[in-house]
Scaffold this motif. Sequence first.
Motif, short mmCIF file in Angstrom:
data_model
loop_
_atom_site.label_atom_id
_atom_site.label_comp_id
_atom_site.label_asym_id
_atom_site.label_seq_id
_atom_site.Cartn_x
_atom_site.Cartn_y
_atom_site.Cartn_z
N HIS A 151 30.68 27.76 -99.27
CA HIS A 151 29.85 28.85 -98.76
C HIS A 151 29.76 30.00 -99.76
CE1 HIS A 151 28.29 31.75 -95.75
NE2 HIS A 151 27.99 30.68 -95.03
N LEU A 152 28.69 30.74 -99.64
CA LEU A 152 28.53 31.96 -100.43
C LEU A 152 29.58 33.00 -100.06
CD1 LEU A 152 24.66 32.38 -100.08
CD2 LEU A 152 25.86 32.06 -102.26
N ASP A 153 29.93 33.84 -101.03
CA ASP A 153 30.71 35.04 -100.75
C ASP A 153 29.72 36.20 -100.74
OD1 ASP A 153 32.27 37.33 -100.75
OD2 ASP A 153 33.84 36.42 -101.96
N LEU A 154 29.39 36.68 -99.58
CA LEU A 154 28.34 37.68 -99.44
C LEU A 154 28.74 39.05 -99.98
CD1 LEU A 154 27.05 36.71 -95.87
CD2 LEU A 154 26.18 35.99 -98.10
N ARG A 155 30.00 39.19 -100.37
CA ARG A 155 30.46 40.46 -100.93
C ARG A 155 30.43 40.47 -102.46
NH1 ARG A 155 33.02 43.63 -97.09
NH2 ARG A 155 33.45 42.59 -95.10
N GLY A 195 23.64 29.10 -95.79
CA GLY A 195 24.70 29.93 -96.33
C GLY A 195 25.53 29.30 -97.43
#
Length: 307
Positions: A151-155, A195
């Motif tokens: 998954h992406l790291d949205l931060r 995501g």
Amino acid sequence: MKRRDFIQKNLIASTAVGLTGVGAYASKNVANEVLKNTFQLNYAPHIGMFKNHAGNDPIAELEFMADQGFTAFEDNGMKQRPLALQEQMAKTMGKRNLQMGVFVAHEIYWKEPNLTNGDETLREKFLSEIKASVEVAKRVNAKWMTVVPGHLDLRLSMGYQTANVVESLKRASAILEPHGLIMVLEPLNFRDHPGLFLTESPQAHEVCKAVDSPSCKILFDIYHQQIQEGNLIPNIDACWEEIAYFQIGDNPGRNEPTTGEINYKNVFKHIHSKGFDGIMGMEHGNSGEGKEGELAVIEAYKKSDAF
């Protein structure tokens, strides 16, 4: 149908009776139903695809696949199968000249980041799973294993995430290279797997170039890329030198060729014309039920392979 569903469904159906021979398939009987085919590409079914003909015994199903002219086989869940069954399946594949395709090499993080965030503990967990997969590959005579960076790291910005993934894959490649094994990175579409970090073939191409290892290549899943980006043949050409493996599924429905919008005869013809001699994994469901549905799958490949 999602990858998780394939793994869970097929393991439940086959593991319980895999060592007993219950429902074993007698090839001489099925020969009366389906004439053996000769395919131009190495299409690879999976366990459960022909269960109505072969029963719930994985060994019997391998025998059925070989009798229909298939020259390869793939199994996402091979790593989770009992050791004795892995060995028995490998023996059968060797006897019937079935080449082993991909299995999933590690735990895939579908909802939270693991390789994208650079967490060293999670990276080491991934690398330990790659090491364990080396032993599975040796046991079942596999060359390829599927890797999904999670998954992406949205931060984090995409640049930092890419750098973190590349570093993990470089370390994994160092584990695989001495054994001549290849992890194939699979971009997955946004609709079925929202995501995730890896979604498109150009992105996978960029990552493989950055890793710069013969043990890190692309798994081009035609179903996923039809949804994600389309333009299939030009995109295959653009990242050809990094593609080591294909998977198949028509869209919509993720079933056999001829059931959706993809002109698989032209796609297969193009891949064949480029001299591809690797595996074409049949990672899809059957559009029909029972034996008739299974025979329809075989017929669809006969039609799509007639170029």
